[in-house]
Design a protein around this motif. Structure first.
Motif, PDB file in Angstrom:
ATOM      1  N   ASP A 275     -30.542 -19.659   5.177  1.00 36.91           N
ATOM      2  CA  ASP A 275     -31.476 -18.891   4.352  1.00 36.91           C
ATOM      3  C   ASP A 275     -32.043 -17.750   5.187  1.00 36.91           C
ATOM      4  N   PRO A 276     -31.749 -16.499   4.836  1.00 30.51           N
ATOM      5  CA  PRO A 276     -32.246 -15.380   5.657  1.00 30.51           C
ATOM      6  C   PRO A 276     -33.764 -15.266   5.655  1.00 30.51           C
ATOM      7  N   ASP A 277     -34.415 -15.869   4.669  1.00 32.16           N
ATOM      8  CA  ASP A 277     -35.874 -15.800   4.578  1.00 32.16           C
ATOM      9  C   ASP A 277     -36.551 -17.098   4.996  1.00 32.16           C
ATOM     10  N   ALA A 278     -35.792 -18.008   5.600  1.00 35.77           N
ATOM     11  CA  ALA A 278     -36.358 -19.298   5.987  1.00 35.77           C
ATOM     12  C   ALA A 278     -37.429 -19.127   7.058  1.00 35.77           C
ATOM     13  N   THR A 279     -38.504 -19.867   6.945  1.00 33.47           N
ATOM     14  CA  THR A 279     -39.577 -19.832   7.935  1.00 33.47           C
ATOM     15  C   THR A 279     -39.129 -20.578   9.187  1.00 33.47           C
ATOM     16  N   PRO A 280     -39.283 -19.992  10.373  1.00 33.25           N
ATOM     17  CA  PRO A 280     -38.889 -20.700  11.597  1.00 33.25           C
ATOM     18  C   PRO A 280     -39.752 -21.942  11.820  1.00 33.25           C
ATOM     19  N   ASP A 281     -39.153 -22.953  12.430  1.00 34.67           N
ATOM     20  CA  ASP A 281     -39.848 -24.222  12.661  1.00 34.67           C
ATOM     21  C   ASP A 281     -40.511 -24.292  14.023  1.00 34.67           C
ATOM     22  N   ALA A 282     -39.863 -23.753  15.055  1.00 37.32           N
ATOM     23  CA  ALA A 282     -40.380 -23.874  16.423  1.00 37.32           C
ATOM     24  C   ALA A 282     -40.921 -22.560  16.965  1.00 37.32           C
ATOM     25  N   LEU A 283     -40.388 -21.444  16.498  1.00 33.28           N
ATOM     26  CA  LEU A 283     -40.746 -20.127  16.998  1.00 33.28           C
ATOM     27  C   LEU A 283     -41.600 -19.381  15.990  1.00 33.28           C
ATOM     28  N   THR A 284     -42.219 -18.287  16.428  1.00 34.23           N
ATOM     29  CA  THR A 284     -42.894 -17.386  15.500  1.00 34.23           C
ATOM     30  C   THR A 284     -41.851 -16.463  14.889  1.00 34.23           C
ATOM     31  N   TRP A 285     -42.243 -15.758  13.831  1.00 34.54           N
ATOM     32  CA  TRP A 285     -41.318 -14.794  13.229  1.00 34.54           C
ATOM     33  C   TRP A 285     -40.866 -13.763  14.256  1.00 34.54           C
ATOM     34  N   GLN A 286     -41.803 -13.263  15.067  1.00 34.73           N
ATOM     35  CA  GLN A 286     -41.453 -12.241  16.053  1.00 34.73           C
ATOM     36  C   GLN A 286     -40.483 -12.804  17.090  1.00 34.73           C
ATOM     37  N   GLN A 287     -40.741 -14.019  17.544  1.00 32.25           N
ATOM     38  CA  GLN A 287     -39.843 -14.627  18.524  1.00 32.25           C
ATOM     39  C   GLN A 287     -38.453 -14.855  17.933  1.00 32.25           C
ATOM     40  N   LEU A 288     -38.399 -15.268  16.651  1.00 35.22           N
ATOM     41  CA  LEU A 288     -37.091 -15.460  16.011  1.00 35.22           C
ATOM     42  C   LEU A 288     -36.343 -14.138  15.893  1.00 35.22           C
ATOM     43  N   ASP A 289     -37.047 -13.066  15.564  1.00 36.56           N
ATOM     44  CA  ASP A 289     -36.392 -11.754  15.475  1.00 36.56           C
ATOM     45  C   ASP A 289     -35.814 -11.337  16.824  1.00 36.56           C
ATOM     46  N   VAL A 290     -36.551 -11.609  17.902  1.00 35.36           N
ATOM     47  CA  VAL A 290     -36.048 -11.280  19.236  1.00 35.36           C
ATOM     48  C   VAL A 290     -34.817 -12.128  19.555  1.00 35.36           C
ATOM     49  N   LEU A 291     -34.871 -13.416  19.204  1.00 32.50           N
ATOM     50  CA  LEU A 291     -33.726 -14.286  19.480  1.00 32.50           C
ATOM     51  C   LEU A 291     -32.511 -13.841  18.677  1.00 32.50           C
ATOM     52  N   ARG A 292     -32.722 -13.360  17.468  1.00 30.11           N
ATOM     53  CA  ARG A 292     -31.594 -12.844  16.683  1.00 30.11           C
ATOM     54  C   ARG A 292     -30.993 -11.614  17.352  1.00 30.11           C
ATOM     55  N   ALA A 293     -31.839 -10.772  17.931  1.00 29.90           N
ATOM     56  CA  ALA A 293     -31.325  -9.600  18.644  1.00 29.90           C
ATOM     57  C   ALA A 293     -30.544 -10.029  19.881  1.00 29.90           C
ATOM     58  N   VAL A 294     -31.044 -11.032  20.587  1.00 30.19           N
ATOM     59  CA  VAL A 294     -30.326 -11.555  21.743  1.00 30.19           C
ATOM     60  C   VAL A 294     -28.986 -12.143  21.302  1.00 30.19           C
ATOM     61  N   ALA A 295     -28.991 -12.872  20.176  1.00 28.03           N
ATOM     62  CA  ALA A 295     -27.773 -13.507  19.689  1.00 28.03           C
ATOM     63  C   ALA A 295     -26.695 -12.474  19.349  1.00 28.03           C
ATOM     64  N   ARG A 296     -27.109 -11.335  18.804  1.00 24.45           N
ATOM     65  CA  ARG A 296     -26.117 -10.305  18.460  1.00 24.45           C
ATOM     66  C   ARG A 296     -25.413  -9.769  19.697  1.00 24.45           C
ATOM     67  N   ILE A 297     -26.054  -9.872  20.837  1.00 25.79           N
ATOM     68  CA  ILE A 297     -25.435  -9.426  22.095  1.00 25.79           C
ATOM     69  C   ILE A 297     -24.598 -10.540  22.717  1.00 25.79           C
ATOM     70  N   VAL A 298     -25.139 -11.754  22.721  1.00 24.22           N
ATOM     71  CA  VAL A 298     -24.442 -12.883  23.349  1.00 24.22           C
ATOM     72  C   VAL A 298     -23.255 -13.340  22.502  1.00 24.22           C
TER      73      VAL A 298
END
Length: 435
Positions: A275-298
């Motif tokens: 779900d692209p709009d799912a609320t993160p469980d462990a991270l904040t929205w901002q932290q999840l957005d950063v992790l998604r940016a990291v994932a696009r590189i890794v």
């Protein structure tokens, strides 16, 4: 109850180009004889056989009223791997009967039982049933077809649902089902309106969304086909269509006896769209957005359909499903992620790749909670987590031409592999991506 696959004719037309609707008459209704079995389990088996016979490897299941209970059981058995099916991507429940006993006025139950006590339902009783389950009078052609469906219902199947099927309680043994689900309720439905669906249906579906259909009661496909189709189309486009699809040949292997039920169930859950709009469980929205940016590189994912590996790592962190250890001096996994992502959150998108190169080399300096060495260790673990979540998806397994999970099912004799040389392929193996 009292309907047939004909009630989906208008929805089939409206959804053409999005979903190819295939109607299934349940035993005792439409053209299906009651001899097929009228318990919930017997109806579920009939539906499962129809799905298997269709050869579909990417499918959703739509259940209306009585069919909603049957659809839920089929979906539960699919994600557990028990029924040998694979490829379920979504569930749509229209005024669905819940897994628990269906709420029903006992006086009304007695009246409906009396209609079928001595043979087929009379036309005036069939019309009474249709009119009582609609918010307004149906157009003549729809009303005529709906009434005819009620009249041709097998009296035994009609009575069996009212006396037994509607009262069967499947809720006590059913685990929450993660399949993305759309639950629709008529605003003027007497027993199965939005409040009842919220109380009895929604707890079973953690990834569900509930919508109320205005100016409708219980017979949603007859009453509001355009509105229902619009909600289904939006749900499919927004929640399902963006995810990767397991190729048909790989899906057929997963559904085959070469794969154990447990493994099939695990792969079925991994194949579900995020779900692209799912609320993160462990991270904040901002932290999840950063992790998604990291994932696009890794883990760059070219082509159509991406696995939201960052969201899956967030779920992993919330569940505490790490590898069971951490290097000396490192905080817990979730605290390490939060601290590192807060540090990287200050880096612009254009500079993130270069910053990660410095992090990997142990030379990135920050004023955050993690020093350069801790950031390096975190990035090593995070890269493993992200790649692991990508590799775990059965669509990725097809991309890398991996089918090692098909080493034997639940039978006494395990088939295993016979051809082990480089470039050799068993007759049953899918061709894979070839790269």
């Amino acid at each position: 109850m009292g309907s047939s696959a004909e009630e989906f004719a208008l929805l089939r037309s409206e959804l053409a180009g999005t979903l190819d609707l295939v109607g299934i008459d349940l035993p005792g209704f439409g053209r299906s004889p009651a001899s097929g079995g009228t318990t919930v389990e017997e109806m579920a088996v009939l539906v499962e056989r129809a799905i298997g016979a269709s050869g579909a490897t990417e499918w959703a299941i739509v259940g209306h009223s009585m069919g909603g209970k049957v659809a839920t059981v089929v979906a539960d058995r699919t994600v557990s791997g028990a029924n040998g099916l694979f490829g379920l991507r979504a569930v749509v429940l229209l005024a669905a009967s819940p897994l628990a006993p269906e709420p029903m006025d006992e006086g009304r139950r007695a009246s409906m039982l009396a209609w079928a006590a001595d043979g087929p339902i009379e036309p005036h009783h069939a019309a009474e049933f249709v009119d009582a389950n609609t918010a307004g009078v149906l157009p003549p052609d729809r009303h005529e077809q709906a009434v005819q469906d009620v009249q041709r219902a097998d009296p035994r199947a009609w009575r069996d649902w009212l006396l037994r099927g509607s009262r069967e309680d499947w809720s006590t043994t059913a685990d929450p089902n993660p399949v993305p689900t759309l639950v629709l309720a008529g605003a003027e439905d007497g027993d199965l309106a939005a409040d009842a669906q919220r109380r009895l249906t929604m707890p079973h579906w953690p990834a569900a969304e509930l919508h109320e259909v205005a100016d409708a009661a219980h017979l949603l496909p007859w009453e509001r086909p355009q509105e229902v189709a619009a909600l289904v189309r939006d749900f499919w486009t927004r929640r399902i269509a963006h995810g990767p699809v397991v190729p048909a040949d790989q899906a057929r292997v997963i559904a085959s006896p070469r794969v154990s039920a447990r493994t099939r169930g695990v792969l079925a859950v991994r194949a579900l769209s995020d779900d692209p709009d799912a609320t993160p469980d462990a991270l904040t929205w901002q932290q999840l957005d950063v992790l998604r940016a990291v994932a696009r590189i890794v883990v760059p994912q070219p082509g159509e359909g991406e696995v939201d590996v960052a969201l899956r790592v967030d779920r992993q962190l919330a569940a505490g499903q790490g590898d069971g250890w951490r290097p000396d001096g490192m905080p817990t996994d979730v605290d390490a992620y939060r601290g590192a992502l807060d540090v990287l959150g200050a880096v612009s998108a254009d500079d993130l790749a270069a910053a990660l190169e410095d992090v990997a080399a142990g030379r990135y300096r920050s004023d955050g909670p993690l020093d350069a060495e801790q950031l390096r260790v975190w990035f090593e673990d995070a890269s493993v987590d992200l790649v692991k979540q990508w590799l775990a998806h059965p669509a990725t397994m097809s991309e890398i031409d991996y089918d090692g999970f098909a080493n034997g099912g639940d039978g006494v004799r395990k088939q295993g592999f016979q051809l082990l040389g480089a470039g050799q392929r068993e007759a049953w193996e899918p061709e894979g991506a070839g790269r």
